[in-house]
Design an enzyme around this catalytic site. Structure first.
Site, PDB file in Angstrom:
ATOM      1  N   ASP A 264      -4.556   7.740  11.107  1.00 26.69           N
ATOM      2  CA  ASP A 264      -3.153   7.405  11.344  1.00 26.69           C
ATOM      3  C   ASP A 264      -2.617   7.988  12.648  1.00 26.69           C
ATOM      4  O   ASP A 264      -2.909   9.124  13.001  1.00 26.69           O
ATOM      5  CB  ASP A 264      -2.303   7.897  10.175  1.00 26.69           C
ATOM      6  CG  ASP A 264      -2.657   7.186   8.884  1.00 26.69           C
ATOM      7  OD1 ASP A 264      -2.671   5.944   8.911  1.00 26.69           O
ATOM      8  OD2 ASP A 264      -2.942   7.849   7.882  1.00 26.69           O
TER       9      ASP A 264
ATOM     10  N   GLU B 285       0.867  -1.176   0.000  1.00 26.69           N
ATOM     11  CA  GLU B 285       0.000   0.000   0.000  1.00 26.69           C
ATOM     12  C   GLU B 285       0.901   1.222   0.000  1.00 26.69           C
ATOM     13  O   GLU B 285       1.743   1.380   0.891  1.00 26.69           O
ATOM     14  CB  GLU B 285      -0.854   0.063   1.266  1.00 26.69           C
ATOM     15  CG  GLU B 285      -1.717  -1.135   1.566  1.00 26.69           C
ATOM     16  CD  GLU B 285      -2.356  -1.002   2.947  1.00 26.69           C
ATOM     17  OE1 GLU B 285      -2.305   0.108   3.533  1.00 26.69           O
ATOM     18  OE2 GLU B 285      -2.881  -1.994   3.451  1.00 26.69           O
TER      19      GLU B 285
END
Length: 269
Positions: free
Chosen positions: A61, A50
């Site tokens: 995140d 990814e």
């Protein structure tokens, strides 16, 4: 015809193991350095990679990936650099599936049809879109389908069974199961909610279910590989590069070694 991502995941299953999926943001620590780092992931044993599209407000995140995104953005990374990274990695490793992991706003601003066409032209296999609601995804899924791209959606332990069915019906390639509630980052233990989430997700779909958020060691990879079709690792790779403190060869060696360690782990199921 099966998609590239489906083919790669099926090959791992045929070997009676989970797939290893590695994540790194494009442009980190530089555009060319990021390409070398993603290549090292595949060389170490990742089946799927990814490539993150750095974002100024990456809500999913944790601090490690936020730091990497900030470095990439301060370095001037653009969507064309993300696509260049995809193209370079896809050309160097035709046996791997190369995905882009991105929040929706940059794709929307770039142009949905244009992004799908350019990603496919670069050799990309699909997109992971963590903040795109399934209900608002038809335009993207249509464009992606026209170019043979998979669309991977994220499910969480909080997802009710009916919601899981809606999400898995819309997605393709695999389902990204977030192992824990909260943001990305390495953890001492993989969340015990993960196994239940995988079981509930599998009850709604034949798609592979891959688990991310928290895995950083071969032992954790082996644990997750015992109940999931794929193990997703991101923050641990980013941390290796940050810890190398600008030493390119040390960084590449560290991520390659970690990928090899994790690749051994997913075969231990």
């Amino acid at each position: 015809m099966a998609s590239k991502l489906t083919t790669v995941l099926a090959a791992a299953k045929a070997e009676n193991r989970a797939a290893l999926i590695g994540y790194l943001p494009a442009g980190f620590p530089t555009v060319e350095g990021g390409i070398a780092a993603v290549n090292a992931l595949v060389e170490g044993g990742c089946d799927v990679v990814e490539i993150g599209l750095p974002h100024s407000d990456p809500v999913l995140d944790g601090p490690t990936i936020q730091t990497a995104d900030d470095i990439a953005l301060r370095g001037g990374v653009r969507i064309k650099d993300v696509l260049h990274t995809v193209a370079e990695v896809a050309a160097a490793h035709p046996g791997a599936a190369v995905l882009v992991m991105t929040y929706w706003n940059p794709v929307d601003r770039y142009g949905v049809a244009r992004f799908a066409a350019d990603l496919a032209a670069a050799g990309g296999a699909g997109c992971i879109l963590p903040d795109l609601p399934v209900e608002e995804s038809e335009e993207w899924r249509k464009a992606a389908g026209e170019h043979g791209l998979d669309t991977v959606f994220v499910v969480a332990p909080s997802s009710k069974d009916a919601r899981l069915a809606e999400v898995t019906a819309a997605g393709s390639g695999f389902v990204y199961a977030a192992a824990v509630m909260g943001v990305t980052g390495t953890r001492a233990q993989v969340g015990d909610l993960a196994e239940d989430l995988v079981a509930r997700t599998r009850a709604t779909t034949d798609l592979p279910v891959c688990v991310g958020l928290g895995v950083s060691t071969a032992a954790q990879a082996a644990e997750v590989a015992g109940f999931a079709d794929g193990v997703i690792v991101g923050s641990a790779f980013v941390r290796r590069i940050l810890d190398a403190d600008g030493d390119t060869e040390a960084a590449l060696g560290a991520v390659r070694a970690l990928a090899a360690d994790l690749a051994e782990g997913v075969r231990r199921r």
